[in-house]
Enzyme design. Sequence first.
Site, short mmCIF file in Angstrom:
data_model
loop_
_atom_site.label_atom_id
_atom_site.label_comp_id
_atom_site.label_asym_id
_atom_site.label_seq_id
_atom_site.Cartn_x
_atom_site.Cartn_y
_atom_site.Cartn_z
N ASP A 192 -11.93 -10.66 22.74
CA ASP A 192 -12.70 -9.42 22.58
C ASP A 192 -14.19 -9.69 22.43
O ASP A 192 -14.61 -10.50 21.59
CB ASP A 192 -12.19 -8.66 21.35
CG ASP A 192 -10.76 -8.19 21.52
OD1 ASP A 192 -10.53 -6.98 21.45
OD2 ASP A 192 -9.87 -9.04 21.75
N ASP A 206 -12.56 -17.00 22.92
CA ASP A 206 -12.19 -15.77 22.24
C ASP A 206 -12.03 -14.71 23.33
O ASP A 206 -12.55 -14.85 24.43
CB ASP A 206 -13.31 -15.41 21.26
CG ASP A 206 -13.16 -14.03 20.68
OD1 ASP A 206 -12.07 -13.74 20.14
OD2 ASP A 206 -14.11 -13.25 20.76
#
Length: 282
Positions: free
Chosen positions: A83, A81
């Site tokens: 953020d 991922d």
Amino acid sequence: MTTNLVLQGPQADLETLQRLARLANPQAVIPLGEHALRAEGVAYGAALKQEVDAAAFEAGVDATFIAAGRRLSDFRLVAMDMDSTLITIECIDEIADMQGLKPQVAAITEAAMRGELDFSESLNRRVALLEGLEASALQRVYDERLRISMGGEAMLKAVQAAGLKTLLVSGGFTFFTDRLKPRLGLDTTHANVLEVVDGKLTGRVLGGIVDAEEKKRTVQRVCAELGIDPSQAIVMGDGANDLKMMGIAGLSVAFRAKPVVREQANVALNFSGLDGLLAILA
């Protein structure tokens, strides 16, 4: 089941790590540098895990029970991922700050990451608040606020040197993934596209939204392209929308994650950097 216990913490000394290791009554203890060790031959059990996890967390130490003999070379892909995982910020919150709307947007982001809101719905709500913002604000966020998470670059260099492919799959935006790809030498990226008309954000996302299901499909697709099984993938994330892709991985890593994610992941890095993965698979 006999397993290994890896203990590590950026502020932890070996005395603290050895004290924690003794809780597991290991057959051997192997130092892994100044701030990590591996306790080998541990008789794993749920009660032991609960005891060690609690003591380690209180000491600012990450504790990972892992099958003996697992190595980085067992894997072919690292999927991340973006953020609050590979980078330290939530890009949409910082973009919203340019509109003076960070508190409102951040509250929706936090609820979505905890799994309390549908991700697609929450993203549409947040992006709508950005309508009319000059697109140049995105570059400001990248230049002034985006930072790679602790240990991220060291982790990537090590996995790339070991021959693993890398995938950045994000519920964030291509503006940022497109810049991180060459900067970090990533193999594949996939994220949402913000619509821009006449130099301003329209408050809409183009195409399908990269939600939990799409993240999972992306990991599956990249694995298929590489001719590997998802069990040969390491997947790293922090929020509820990462759980589906983490669930198909051979090793799931929760980084500075929400409780719902920590509870379901194989590895939880609460204190160590992303390069804590390297000690676990040393």
